[in-house]
Design a protein around this motif. Structure first.
Motif, PDB file in Angstrom:
ATOM      1  N   ARG A 140       0.813  -1.224   0.000  1.00 13.74           N
ATOM      2  CA  ARG A 140       0.000   0.000   0.000  1.00 13.74           C
ATOM      3  C   ARG A 140       0.844   1.271   0.000  1.00 13.74           C
ATOM      4  N   HIS A 141       2.127   1.164   0.359  1.00  9.65           N
ATOM      5  CA  HIS A 141       2.996   2.336   0.351  1.00  9.65           C
ATOM      6  C   HIS A 141       3.551   2.628  -1.051  1.00  9.65           C
ATOM      7  N   ALA A 142       3.757   1.586  -1.836  1.00  7.23           N
ATOM      8  CA  ALA A 142       4.375   1.747  -3.160  1.00  7.23           C
ATOM      9  C   ALA A 142       3.370   1.725  -4.303  1.00  7.23           C
ATOM     10  N   VAL A 143       2.145   1.293  -4.029  1.00  8.44           N
ATOM     11  CA  VAL A 143       1.210   1.032  -5.120  1.00  8.44           C
ATOM     12  C   VAL A 143       0.843   2.293  -5.890  1.00  8.44           C
ATOM     13  N   GLY A 144       0.718   3.432  -5.204  1.00  5.03           N
ATOM     14  CA  GLY A 144       0.329   4.660  -5.888  1.00  5.03           C
ATOM     15  C   GLY A 144       1.311   5.057  -6.966  1.00  5.03           C
ATOM     16  N   GLN A 145       2.604   5.038  -6.633  1.00 11.25           N
ATOM     17  CA  GLN A 145       3.623   5.411  -7.609  1.00 11.25           C
ATOM     18  C   GLN A 145       3.677   4.423  -8.761  1.00 11.25           C
ATOM     19  N   MET A 146       3.525   3.127  -8.456  1.00 13.44           N
ATOM     20  CA  MET A 146       3.562   2.121  -9.518  1.00 13.44           C
ATOM     21  C   MET A 146       2.377   2.278 -10.467  1.00 13.44           C
ATOM     22  N   MET A 147       1.232   2.670  -9.941  1.00 11.97           N
ATOM     23  CA  MET A 147       0.079   2.906 -10.808  1.00 11.97           C
ATOM     24  C   MET A 147       0.269   4.182 -11.622  1.00 11.97           C
ATOM     25  N   ASP A 149       3.066   5.367 -12.650  1.00 11.41           N
ATOM     26  CA  ASP A 149       4.055   5.048 -13.675  1.00 11.41           C
ATOM     27  C   ASP A 149       3.554   3.992 -14.657  1.00 11.41           C
ATOM     28  N   ARG A 150       2.328   3.527 -14.442  1.00  8.52           N
ATOM     29  CA  ARG A 150       1.688   2.504 -15.274  1.00  8.52           C
ATOM     30  C   ARG A 150       2.489   1.206 -15.320  1.00  8.52           C
ATOM     31  N   GLU A 151       3.170   0.911 -14.214  1.00 11.42           N
ATOM     32  CA  GLU A 151       3.835  -0.387 -14.089  1.00 11.42           C
ATOM     33  C   GLU A 151       2.826  -1.487 -13.807  1.00 11.42           C
ATOM     34  N   ILE A 152       1.711  -1.126 -13.179  1.00 10.56           N
ATOM     35  CA  ILE A 152       0.650  -2.077 -12.878  1.00 10.56           C
ATOM     36  C   ILE A 152      -0.691  -1.451 -13.238  1.00 10.56           C
ATOM     37  N   GLU A 153      -1.664  -2.327 -13.551  1.00 13.26           N
ATOM     38  CA  GLU A 153      -3.012  -1.863 -13.893  1.00 13.26           C
ATOM     39  C   GLU A 153      -3.981  -2.033 -12.732  1.00 13.26           C
ATOM     40  N   LEU A 154      -3.789  -3.087 -11.956  1.00 13.11           N
ATOM     41  CA  LEU A 154      -4.622  -3.381 -10.801  1.00 13.11           C
ATOM     42  C   LEU A 154      -3.707  -3.813  -9.664  1.00 13.11           C
ATOM     43  N   ALA A 155      -4.246  -3.829  -8.456  1.00 14.02           N
ATOM     44  CA  ALA A 155      -3.438  -4.253  -7.311  1.00 14.02           C
ATOM     45  C   ALA A 155      -4.340  -4.810  -6.221  1.00 14.02           C
ATOM     46  N   VAL A 156      -3.787  -5.718  -5.444  1.00 13.99           N
ATOM     47  CA  VAL A 156      -4.434  -6.230  -4.228  1.00 13.99           C
ATOM     48  C   VAL A 156      -3.525  -5.857  -3.073  1.00 13.99           C
ATOM     49  N   VAL A 157      -4.064  -5.125  -2.101  1.00 12.11           N
ATOM     50  CA  VAL A 157      -3.246  -4.661  -0.979  1.00 12.11           C
ATOM     51  C   VAL A 157      -3.988  -4.860   0.332  1.00 12.11           C
TER      52      VAL A 157
END
Length: 329
Positions: A140-147, A149-157
């Protein structure tokens, strides 16, 4: 409401896209890179935005660009408007996994990879040969930046992520359980608190120093002996099999490890509570049928993982069963 198209014609609707990019990035430089524009062109667009709105909108601060109250008031409606416009203009037929060729990039920590990943890949493979999944490590700390940067499309946290441009949906809850090599620890299961504290402890923690167990024990004025600390749950069997020790970890990961190794699962002998699990995706992909399809598959995979945890050790389950999710393969 009838729109005066002559008034709209005087506006450059691309400015709305520039506004959203600066709002989300809090940086003209990052917004320019995201939009594939020069920094000069993005700065010029911001100047035109300021003129059109009669407000500075974004002011320079130490860490980037901070929105003014007027920008904050505009942001939600502009984000939604840009997303709606994109959806209307790029409306596609519903996603058909049986004929589509599509790779999804999904972020999750390795405890969810262990528990949900196999179920999710089986569901995807059953749906069509042209669909695949790439898993990326996040939290949950890194997911915002990864989204961003479009490194990920979806996430489970685990826990809750609050962001104006990230959509989220609770898909259940999880708790904690213990895993041991029952033959090596030579203690009856479930462990009593005294037996638990008498065992050397294997810690899985990003910091490598402490975890939720230490917080709970501190309140009880008790301590434990941590003999080793890891950063990945997947390494636990190699450290625990044949070893007189115990590890405390999320119950869904504990159940997954017990299925693939000789380790046994039991309830933790202290109250560690439970926590929400959320599914995240970008708001600007809200109308994509492919993303909607994958969200359904992830929820089905979580429900299957929940059933696994309940079957391995019913007393460890700390979650309500996810509602309205079909679990049949």
């Amino acid at each position: 409401m009838k729109i005066n198209v002559l008034d709209i014609k005087r506006l450059d609707l691309n400015l709305a896209v520039v506004f959203v990019a600066i709002w989300q990035e809090r940086s003209v430089t990052k917004a320019a890179a995201r939009l594939a524009l020069s920094q000069a062109a993005t700065s010029a667009a911001l100047a035109r935005l300021r003129e059109a709105c009669g407000d500075a909108l974004f002011v320079r601060v130490r860490d980037g660009m901070a929105p003014t109250p007027r920008a904050v008031a505009m942001a939600e409606r502009l984000e939604a408007g840009v997303a709606d416009l994109w959806q209307v203009l790029t409306q596609q037929q519903g996603f058909d996994p049986g004929s589509a060729s599509r790779r999804f990039s999904i972020g999750m920590s390795d405890d969810f990879e262990l528990a949900l990943g196999p179920h999710l890949t089986r569901l995807v493979r059953q749906a069509g040969d042209g669909v695949s999944v790439t898993f990326r490590q996040t939290n949950r700390h890194a997911v915002g930046q990864m989204m961003q940067d479009r490194e990920i499309e979806l996430a489970v946290v685990s826990g809750t992520v609050k962001s104006a441009w990230i959509a989220h949906e609770p898909i259940g809850q999880s708790g904690y359980a213990c895993v041991v090599d029952e033959r090596a620890v030579r203690c009856p299961l479930p462990l009593s608190l005294d037996d638990y504290l008498a065992l050397p402890q294997l810690l899985v923690s990003f910091s490598g120093r402490s975890g939720i167990v230490d917080t709970a024990l501190h309140a009880m004025k008790r301590t434990r002996h941590v003999y080793a600390a890891l950063t990945h749950f997947s390494a636990i069997p190699a450290f625990l099999i044949g070893t007189r020790a115990v590890a405390t970890l999320p119950s869904h990961a504990a159940a997954a490890l017990a299925r693939m190794s000789p380790l046994s699962v039991c309830a933790a002998p202290l109250d560690l509570g439970s926590y929400p699990v959320e599914l995240l995706w970008r708001r600007d992909s809200d109308g994509e049928s492919a993303i909607q399809w994958m969200r359904t598959q992830i929820k089905r995979a979580f429900a299957l993982a929940w059933d696994d945890a309940a079957a391995v050790a019913p007393s460890t389950r700390a979650a309500r069963r996810p509602r309205n999710v079909r679990t049949a393969n």
